[in-house]
Design an enzyme around this catalytic site. Structure first.
Site, PDB file in Angstrom:
ATOM      1  CE1 TYR A  55      -3.202  -2.864   0.557  1.00  0.00           C
ATOM      2  CE2 TYR A  55      -3.753  -1.956   2.699  1.00  0.00           C
ATOM      3  CZ  TYR A  55      -3.966  -2.885   1.712  1.00  0.00           C
ATOM      4  OH  TYR A  55      -4.954  -3.806   1.896  1.00  0.00           O
ATOM      5  CG  HIS A 136      -1.094  -8.351   0.011  1.00  0.00           C
ATOM      6  ND1 HIS A 136      -0.676  -7.053   0.036  1.00  0.00           N
ATOM      7  CD2 HIS A 136      -2.417  -8.292  -0.233  1.00  0.00           C
ATOM      8  CE1 HIS A 136      -1.699  -6.247  -0.184  1.00  0.00           C
ATOM      9  NE2 HIS A 136      -2.772  -6.983  -0.360  1.00  0.00           N
TER      10      HIS A 136
END
Ligand code: A2P
Length: 302
Positions: A55, A136
């Site tokens: 991110y 992830h």
């Protein structure tokens, strides 16, 4: 098989036994916008914050939390900070650098890569432990190696819980059958149009908590003006977004709604009503296996 038991509860227990039942999604917020969102969230009761290596906002979240904790008087131990190890970029086989094999018999030091990422996360988030670290995506070339690295780091003490994201049953089975620790969490995209019931059932059976990312995203397209949700919002005198988040919770999932708007941040945690069973069924019936985000190349199919 080691099982890390965690209870889900509104109050975060200082001994680390409880995971808050809602968290703030932080992507793609940065800077002042993120700081204001974190302050607003803490002030209205959020205690969990979700980020990820890719991110690219872990340092911003670290700064925001520092400012917000100071302002609100809430301590580090009272908040649950979760991040994810993963590739630098979102998608594309060519973007896979860390966790892919260029040649079939290539053998990378995955532990060193994961350790380095976790250390970077600790540094950027300005903390000396992370509450939870997820993989992830189930990167196919090194999935179990990444998990085993997280197991070691968990045992070494800088990570309280370890989990996964975007996993289907087959990925979870692989870990359960080959590793020591069962993931505490599987974070997936779930919404009334994408209930992913088989994954939720599998997780429940194996004591894996389901967190849902982008829980409100379909309200912007697929579920915009959906009659069932509009009627239920009217019936319970709440917003459609509140119906979706409460539906998540009543299905034993932990939603991670992102919002940068203080009023919506507050609205998303103000869920003091109960959806009747018959209405839960009406929402479940909206399912059409429609995923809002494009399916990852890392975990295609079921
Ligand atoms: P905003 O930040 O302006 O509130 P994602 O799909 O990445 O999780 O993002 C959620 C989206 O839903 C964001 O665009 C966010 O916009 C919006 N949103 C969050 N909470 C609400 C709400 N209660 N009502 C309407 N939109 C919301």
């Amino acid at each position: 098989m080691g099982r890390m038991h965690v209870e889900v509860g509104r109050e975060y227990n200082m001994s680390g036994l409880k995971m808050p039942n809602i968290g703030l999604g932080t992507y793609p917020m940065k800077g002042e916008q993120l700081t204001n969102a974190v302050i607003a969230a803490l002030e209205c009761g959020y205690r969990m914050f979700d980020t990820a290596h890719n991110y690219c906002n872990e340092d911003h979240l670290g700064n925001s939390l520092k400012i917000a904790l100071q302002k609100t008087g809430i301590t580090r131990e009272e908040v649950f900070i979760q991040t994810k190890v993963g590739e630098e970029h979102w998608e594309g086989i060519n973007d896979m650098k860390l966790f892919s094999k260029k040649e079939k018999n290539e053998c990378k030091d995955i532990f060193a890569i994961v350790k380095d990422q976790v250390e970077t996360s600790l540094e950027k988030l300005q903390v000396d432990y992370l509450d939870c670290v997820l993989i992830h995506f189930p990167y196919p070339d090194y999935f179990l190696e990444i998990w085993k690295a997280l197991e070691v780091l968990h045992k070494q003490g800088t990570i309280n819980y370890i989990g996964v994201s975007n996993c289907r049953e087959r990925h979870l089975k692989k870990i359960i059958e080959n590793c020591e620790i069962v993931p505490i969490v599987n974070q997936v995209e779930i919404s009334p149009v994408n209930t992913v019931q088989s994954v939720v059932d599998f997780c429940k059976k194996n004591n894996i908590i389901v967190q849902t990312y982008s829980p409100l995203m379909p309200l912007r397209h697929k579920l915009k003006d959906n009659n069932v949700l509009l009627e239920l919002a009217k019936k319970y005198n709440v917003a459609v977004s509140q119906i979706v988040l409460k539906w998540n919770m009543q299905n034993d999932c932990i939603p991670l709604p992102k919002s940068s708007n203080p009023e919506r941040i507050k609205q998303n945690i103000t869920l003091n009503f109960k959806i009747e069973d018959s209405d839960m069924l009406k929402i479940n019936a909206l399912n059409e296996n429609y995923q809002s985000l494009p399916q990852s190349i890392y975990c295609p199919g079921y």
